[in-house]
Design an enzyme around this catalytic site. Structure first.
Site, mmCIF file in Angstrom:
data_model
loop_
_atom_site.group_PDB
_atom_site.id
_atom_site.type_symbol
_atom_site.label_atom_id
_atom_site.label_comp_id
_atom_site.label_asym_id
_atom_site.label_seq_id
_atom_site.Cartn_x
_atom_site.Cartn_y
_atom_site.Cartn_z
ATOM 1 C CB SER A 6 -0.919 -0.002 1.231
ATOM 2 O OG SER A 6 -0.161 -0.141 2.408
ATOM 3 C CG HIS B 101 -3.103 -0.718 -2.569
ATOM 4 N ND1 HIS B 101 -3.297 0.610 -2.256
ATOM 5 C CD2 HIS B 101 -3.343 -1.416 -1.423
ATOM 6 C CE1 HIS B 101 -3.632 0.712 -0.988
ATOM 7 N NE2 HIS B 101 -3.681 -0.501 -0.459
ATOM 8 C CD GLU C 18 -3.780 3.426 -4.851
ATOM 9 O OE1 GLU C 18 -3.601 4.641 -5.033
ATOM 10 O OE2 GLU C 18 -3.316 2.821 -3.876
ATOM 11 C CG ASN D 101 -2.427 4.025 2.120
ATOM 12 O OD1 ASN D 101 -3.414 4.213 2.815
ATOM 13 N ND2 ASN D 101 -2.040 2.814 1.769
#
Length: 292
Positions: free
Chosen positions: A113, A134, A146, A184
Site C-alpha cells: 500500500s 493494491h 490501484e 494512502n
C-alpha cells in the site's frame, strides 16, 4: 497468492470466485486453515443474500489449493500476488526468492500500500514484469484496485493487470510509483492529523470520529478506520511517506508511535483507540482515551 492474512485470503477469495485456480501460500498451516474458514464464512454471507449459489461457493473453495512450500505453490503460476507484512525487509528477500522460483514469464505483483514497486523490482531479474496491485479491505466488497506501474514495468504487463482486475469485477486505476501512491498519500496524513487532534486535546476519540462521519460524510471516522487498518500498518506507511518525500508533514504523531510501541494495534490486537473484546457491536472507547 503469497500470504493468507486479511488481504491474502480476500484476494484469493475474489480470484477463486471468478474461476481462477489459486495456490494460497503461507508458512503456517494453521494460518491457511483460518484463511479457508474465513473465505467459507464470507461466501456463506453472499449465498444468504442470493448473490451466488451454494454450488458457486463449493466451486470457489475447490479453486483454492493451500501450500506451505513457496517453490511448489508458485511452480505453475502465471501471476503471483504478494500480500506479506508491509515491511520492505520482508518483501525484498521474498521477491528475490520468487524471481528464482517462478517461470521466466510469470508476473510478480505486490499488494503493498506504500512501498516503491521500482525498489521491489530492482531485486529481481524481471523488473519489466513487476507491478503493484493494491486491493482495498475488505477485498470481496471494495471495488478499487490501484495498479502501480514501476519505473521498468512494461506496457503489456500493465495492460494484462488492468484487464485481469476488470475480470474480477474491480475498477483498476493506474497510478505512478511514488510513496503511498494515491490512496494512502491522501488518507494517511488525514488519519495522522486526526491522531494529532486527539494528542493536542482538541477533542476526544468519539467526538473526532463523529465530526468526520456526520460533517464530512465519511462512513467511518478516521480513528476507527486506523484501528481497522492496523495502527502498526498506519505507522509503517507514514514512515514510508516521511522517508520517501523528506517532508515533515508526513511525520507520524508521537501518540501513534507510543500506541504501537505498547502493542495496541487496533482491531487485531483487541485495543487501539477503541476496545474490541466486549463482543458487542457498539464502539467502546479504549480506557486510555476515556474522558475522566
Amino acid at each position: 497468492m503469497i500470504g493468507s492474512g486479511t488481504m491474502g485470503n480476500g484476494i484469493a477469495h475474489v480470484f477463486a470466485q471468478h474461476g481462477y485456480k489459486v495456490a494460497l501460500i503461507d508458512i503456517s498451516k494453521e494460518a491457511l486453515e483460518r484463511a479457508i474458514a474465513t473465505i467459507s464464512k464470507n461466501l456463506d454471507r453472499i449465498v444468504a443474500k442470493g448473490i451466488i449459489t451454494a454450488t458457486d461457493k463449493e466451486n470457489t473453495l475447490k479453486n483454492i489449493v493451500c501450500h506451505t512450500e513457496l517453490a511448489k505453490g508458485v511452480k505453475e503460476a502465471e501471476l503471483v500476488i504478494e500480500a506479506a507484512t508491509e515491511n520492505i525487509e520482508i518483501k525484498l528477500p521474498l521477491f528475490r526468492e520468487l524471481d528464482n522460483c517462478c517461470a521466466p514469464g510469470t508476473i510478480l505483483a505486490s499488494n503493498t500500500s506504500s512501498i516503491s514497486i521500482t525498489k521491489i523490482a530492482s531485486v529481481t531479474k524481471r523488473p519489466d514484469k513487476v507491478i503493484g496491485m493494491h486491493f482495498m479491505n475488505p477485498v470481496p466488497v471494495m471495488k478499487l484496485v490501484e495498479v502501480i506501474r514501476g519505473y521498468s514495468t512494461s506496457d503489456e504487463v500493465t495492460r494484462l493487470i488492468v484487464e485481469t482486475s476488470k475480470k474480477l469485477n474491480k475498477v483498476p486505476v493506474e497510478v505512478n510509483d511514488y510513496p503511498g501512491f494515491v490512496a494512502n498519500k491522501i488518507l494517511m496524513p488525514m488519519i495522522n492529523e486526526a491522531i494529532y487532534t486527539l494528542y493536542e486535546g482538541v477533542a476526544g476519540v468519539e467526538e473526532i470520529d463523529t465530526v468526520m462521519k456526520l460533517g464530512v460524510a465519511h462512513p467511518m471516522g478516521p480513528l476507527q478506520l486506523a484501528d481497522f487498518i492496523g495502527l502498526d500498518v498506519c505507522l509503517s506507511i507514514l514512515n514510508v511517506l516521511y522517508e520517501g518525500f523528506g517532508n515533515p508533514k508526513y511525520a507520524p504523531c508521537p501518540l501513534l508511535v507510543n500506541i504501537v510501541t505498547a502493542g495496541h494495534t487496533g482491531v487485531k490486537s483487541g485495543k487501539g483507540f477503541y476496545a474490541y473484546n466486549s463482543g458487542g457491536k457498539d464502539l467502546i472507547v479504549a480506557d486510555r482515551f476515556k474522558k475522566k
